[in-house]
Design a protein around this motif. Structure first.
Motif, PDB file in Angstrom:
ATOM      1  N   VAL A 691       0.853  -1.195  -0.064  1.00 33.58           N
ATOM      2  CA  VAL A 691      -0.123  -0.032  -0.049  1.00 33.58           C
ATOM      3  C   VAL A 691       0.753   1.166  -0.074  1.00 33.58           C
ATOM      4  O   VAL A 691       0.421   2.242  -0.633  1.00 33.58           O
ATOM      5  N   LEU A 692       2.011   1.397   0.581  1.00 34.04           N
ATOM      6  CA  LEU A 692       2.835   2.434   0.910  1.00 34.04           C
ATOM      7  C   LEU A 692       3.513   2.617  -0.783  1.00 34.04           C
ATOM      8  O   LEU A 692       3.443   3.903  -1.208  1.00 34.04           O
ATOM      9  N   LEU A 693       3.971   1.585  -1.225  1.00 32.91           N
ATOM     10  CA  LEU A 693       4.386   1.676  -2.762  1.00 32.91           C
ATOM     11  C   LEU A 693       3.455   2.305  -3.585  1.00 32.91           C
ATOM     12  O   LEU A 693       3.683   3.052  -4.563  1.00 32.91           O
ATOM     13  N   GLU A 694       2.042   1.638  -3.406  1.00 27.33           N
ATOM     14  CA  GLU A 694       0.899   2.322  -4.337  1.00 27.33           C
ATOM     15  C   GLU A 694       0.887   3.946  -3.974  1.00 27.33           C
ATOM     16  O   GLU A 694       0.685   4.583  -4.980  1.00 27.33           O
ATOM     17  N   ASN A 695       1.048   4.096  -2.687  1.00 30.82           N
ATOM     18  CA  ASN A 695       0.752   5.655  -2.453  1.00 30.82           C
ATOM     19  C   ASN A 695       2.012   6.560  -3.192  1.00 30.82           C
ATOM     20  O   ASN A 695       1.701   7.584  -3.761  1.00 30.82           O
ATOM     21  N   LEU A 696       3.240   5.996  -3.386  1.00 30.26           N
ATOM     22  CA  LEU A 696       4.214   6.547  -4.176  1.00 30.26           C
ATOM     23  C   LEU A 696       3.784   6.872  -5.479  1.00 30.26           C
ATOM     24  O   LEU A 696       4.232   7.891  -6.166  1.00 30.26           O
TER      25      LEU A 696
END
Length: 864
Positions: A691-696
């Motif tokens: 989810v954090l990589l998706e946010n980036l």
């Protein structure tokens, strides 16, 4: 419905009609932007169209070009520049024509549109002829409206465009503006527009201010305008003086002596309040600048350096002239003053406070006679002014100078909490709060504390403004006299507030048993409770426990009333109360630490219910998340039973890319959870990292949240150590790519953002390196060491770097050396720049010096 009717409806008093028309216009804008802009400009320039329609057209046109958020502004500019030349030329032509409309309001709206087009085109090298056109219009003596609107347009352009873009035209622009601002100008409206344009262009004409002859002329014109017959022109001229002082303080000595002292003191005495307010603001600005310069001089002297700018001590020189005027203005309070409405007595009180900070001890003898003469006056205006004076000078002078005065005044002030006049009591409560905040050492526990607390607690039954000030006073007492982390352990057992804690918290809880929050007094009471809980000594822990039980009971009751909410006011009240409850609970959790365990189930049950009830009310979700974060920090691995129930609320918040604050808090919670669970959080790492990589990759997520995401990688890596291996390659690639971003040095916002971004990357690298060092997976770091050190070198070489960034850099060098003590990265660590930095003996904060010593040892060992 035709265009005119649609535009008229955007100004309708009926909300539904207004919303419907606005929506239709937005749809038209998206469906056919060129036709939409042409329709708007043709309405703006149409002299047969009603004023309100033309106004609406102009504002709608401006709003297609200008936005507050930089991302949207970029989108609007790109959309405008993508229009064909004919369309853009037609819009510019019509808008410039509208500047000369016989209807002055249309000219003002057209000026805003011209400015918005210029802000989009000039930085790209387009429409350079606009300045010539506007300068010709300014000289159009026959059309006063055209001159006014053109000067407004010039002012708006100067305000919205970076000075360097128009640097080559600054002389011509300044000449046109100053010409209109002269006392010889026959039209006061033109003179006012020119003064406002000058105000907006003051930063832009910095080079002109550097030249003495031009500076003298500008100052002459502005000073003469302060004596104009027109009140708005006088106000504008004093506004210019305020701005000039803030921008060009170091060049003002000559003018202060010759004119500004006299003009501003006369201005402060002016019967027209708008003029007096600006003249007072002038001296407030002087005091703020000189307080800052005194601080810089003190800091420079500690390091044996010279300050960049020397103080000219204008405030100290003018003290005998301005203090009597300020004291007189303090007595001009209004009977039913609205605290949100700025008036001359408020401005005078603020200025007096800033003056005390600027001149320090010198203020005391200047005001004491006034205080002594008026503190017991029959007229409440004079009593209140005396108390306000005393309260205003408590910050600035040396506490040893003020201590005897406060000791003498405290009994009188405590007694005045029963004054028959509400405004006097309000100011007394504020002054007592200031004493509790700034000079708590003057309060003798055995002499003053009991009567002071009694007076403040009794004040909790007064009107909302007084209640809010009494809460603030009690909160300051808790902050100053209570226990704080880092205190001597012997002080944790009990303190001067011990006999009063329970009674004060009970009184504050009674204040909060109300349906209203007028003047924010209920929120103030909860803030005070939060402080008493946070600073509770060990003997007050039972009070802390009973307080959280009372708050949890209230939260349960309020959650049970969810279905009874009717209307927006009820909903706002419900939200406010839940936020207050969360603040108190967070404070209790932090104070009790793992001692909160017996109540953890109940707290988490209620917080999960609150999150379910909040729906999409992000402020409530943020507060609830912060409770969860504090519980995780307190319980550490004992928090694990609650994770599965919490994750269904966390993931949607992480994906709410358009809600910056909520997303930021949600990212922070991942850090809290991973730090709390340590290696146990490995089971959640895959979901968190995805989810954090998706946010980036999100195009709508605020870039500052992305900095937090990078830091969060470091938290996860630090927590799970070798288990971070599956994510290492992707993470290091993302960090390296982010580290390559180079800002345009002329874009101040971008420079600031890149500085913060690099700090986030350094935090991430620190977490990754620390998580892997001393494990069998440490060699996985070897391919990345060079790129890590390249970023460290770049940050260290930046003269504008922050202390925290420098400390991270030095710590990271030490971590890398510690991770490879057997010489694997010896050659990289022996680089000249690293050796130079580790030998440096500059001025460094104590914590950074400690890190530097440790890093030296690690590097020495790793390069032996």
């Amino acid at each position: 419905m035709n265009a005119s009717e649609l535009l008229a409806n955007t100004l309708s008093p009926d909300a539904h009609t207004r919303q419907d028309a606005t929506q239709k216009l937005e749809n038209a804008s998206k469906e056919n932007f060129p036709a939409y802009t042409l329709m708007l400009c043709s309405e703006l320039v149409n002299e047969n169209s009603p004023l309100h329609v033309r106004n609406a057209a102009g504002l709608a046109l401006k709003n297609t070009l200008a936005a507050r958020e930089s991302a949207r502004q970029h989108e609007y500019t790109s959309r405008w520049l993508a229009l064909d030349n004919d369309t853009r030329s037609k819009v510019k032509q019509d808008t410039l024509m509208a500047l000369g409309s016989p209807v002055a309001k249309v000219g003002t709206v057209a000026a805003q549109v011209v400015s918005a087009i210029a802000a989009a085109e000039l930085p790209q090298g387009h429409w350079s002829e606009v300045i010539n056109i506007l300068l010709q219009f300014v000289n159009h003596q026959e059309n006063t409206n055209l001159r006014i609107a053109t000067l407004q347009a010039i002012g708006f352009i100067c305000e919205s465009i970076k000075p360097e873009i128009l640097a080559l035209r600054s002389n011509e622009i300044l000449t046109a503006v100053i010409h209109g601002a002269r006392k010889e100008e026959l039209s006061p409206e033109v003179q006012l527009a020119a003064i406002h344009a000058l105000l907006n262009s003051l930063e832009f004409v910095r080079e002109n201010f550097d030249r003495e002859g031009e500076r003298n002329y500008i100052m002459q014109v502005v000073c003469e305008a302060t004596q104009c017959q027109s009140v708005p022109v006088q106000v504008g001229a004093f506004e210019c003086l305020v701005r000039i002082m803030s921008l060009y303080y170091d060049k003002m000595g000559f003018y202060m002596e010759r004119a500004l002292f006299g003009l501003t003191v006369m201005g402060m005495k002016h019967s027209e309040e708008t003029i007096a307010l600006q003249a007072v603001e002038f001296w407030s600005t002087v005091c703020e600048i000189e307080t800052e310069l005194a601080w810089e001089a003190q800091e420079a002297s500690e390091y044996g350096e010279q300050p960049e700018t020397d103080s000219k001590f204008f405030a100290k020189t003018a003290l005998p002239e301005i203090v009597p005027v300020l004291l007189q203005l303090l007595t001009r309070q209004e009977e039913e003053a609205d605290e949100d409405e700025w008036n001359i007595s408020m401005a005078a009180g603020t200025c007096l406070g800033l003056l005390a900070q600027a001149v320090a001890d010198t203020i005391v003898p200047a005001v004491i006679p006034f205080i002594e003469a008026n503190i017991r006056a029959q007229d409440w205006h004079h009593r209140e002014a005396a108390v306000m004076t005393f309260g205003s000078i408590l910050e600035g002078p040396d506490p040893t100078v003020l201590t005897p005065l406060v000791n003498q005044a405290l009994p009188i002030l405590i007694d005045m909490m029963t004054d028959p006049n509400t405004q006097v009591k309000d100011t007394v409560a504020w002054t007592l709060g200031r004493i509790c905040d700034l000079l708590v050492s003057t309060i003798k526990p055995d002499v003053h504390l009991h009567p002071l607390i009694s007076a403040l607690v009794n004040g909790l039954q007064d009107n909302p403004r007084i209640v809010a000030n009494c809460c603030w006073g009690l909160m300051n007492l808790a902050d100053q006299l209570g226990w704080s982390e880092g205190d001597d352990p012997a002080q944790a057992a009990g303190g001067p507030l011990s006999p009063y804690n329970e009674g004060i918290i009970q009184a504050l809880l009674r204040v909060t048993e109300t349906a209203s929050n007028e003047g924010n007094y209920r929120t103030s009471a909860y803030e005070a409770i939060t402080s008493f809980v946070a600073h509770a000594t060990l003997d007050a822990i039972p009070v802390v426990q009973s307080t959280v039980v009372a708050i949890l009971l209230r939260m349960e009751q309020l959650l049970g009333m969810q279905n009874q909410i009717v209307g927006i006011d009820d909903r706002n009240n419900w939200n406010d109360l839940q936020s207050n409850f969360c603040s108190v609970i967070i404070s209790v959790v932090r104070r009790l630490g793992d001692g909160i365990q017996p109540m953890a189930d109940r707290i988490m049950t209620l917080i999960l219910q609150l999150m379910a009830s909040a729906g999409k009310t992000s402020t409530i979700l943020e507060d609830a998340f912060l409770v969860v974060g504090s519980l995780a920090a307190a319980l550490e691995q004992q928090f694990s039973p609650y994770i599965q129930a919490f994750l269904p609320f966390l993931y949607p918040a992480l994906k709410a890319h358009e809600d910056t604050q909520l997303c930021m808090v949600a990212v922070g919670i991942i850090g809290d959870i991973t730090r709390a669970l340590g290696e146990q959080s490995a089971q959640f790492a895959n979901a968190f990292m995805s989810v954090l990589l998706e946010n980036l990759q999100s195009e709508v997520l605020n870039r500052n949240v992305k900095i937090s995401v990078l830091s969060c990688f470091g938290d996860i890596a630090l927590a799970i150590g070798p288990a971070f291996e599956p994510y290492l390659s992707t993470t290091m690639g993302v960090l390296r790519q982010a580290a390559s971003l180079q800002p345009n040095p002329l874009d101040v916002d971008m420079v600031d953002y890149v500085s913060q971004l690099r700090e986030g990357i350094l935090e991430a690298y620190t977490g990754v390196v620390t998580g892997l060092k001393n494990t069998e997976k440490v060699t996985l770091l070897l391919p990345y060491v060079q790129s890590i050190l390249e970023l460290v070198q770049r940050v260290i070489a930046d003269n504008e770097r922050s202390d925290s960034a420098f400390k991270l850099c030095i710590g990271l060098i030490g971590d890398l050396a510690d991770a490879f003590p057997d010489g694997q990265i010896k050659q990289l660590l022996l680089a000249e720049w690293i050796m130079t930095e580790l030998r440096a003996r500059g001025r460094l904060p104590q914590e950074t010096r400690k890190t530097m010593r440790w890093a030296r040892e690690m590097v020495k060992h790793a390069t032996a």
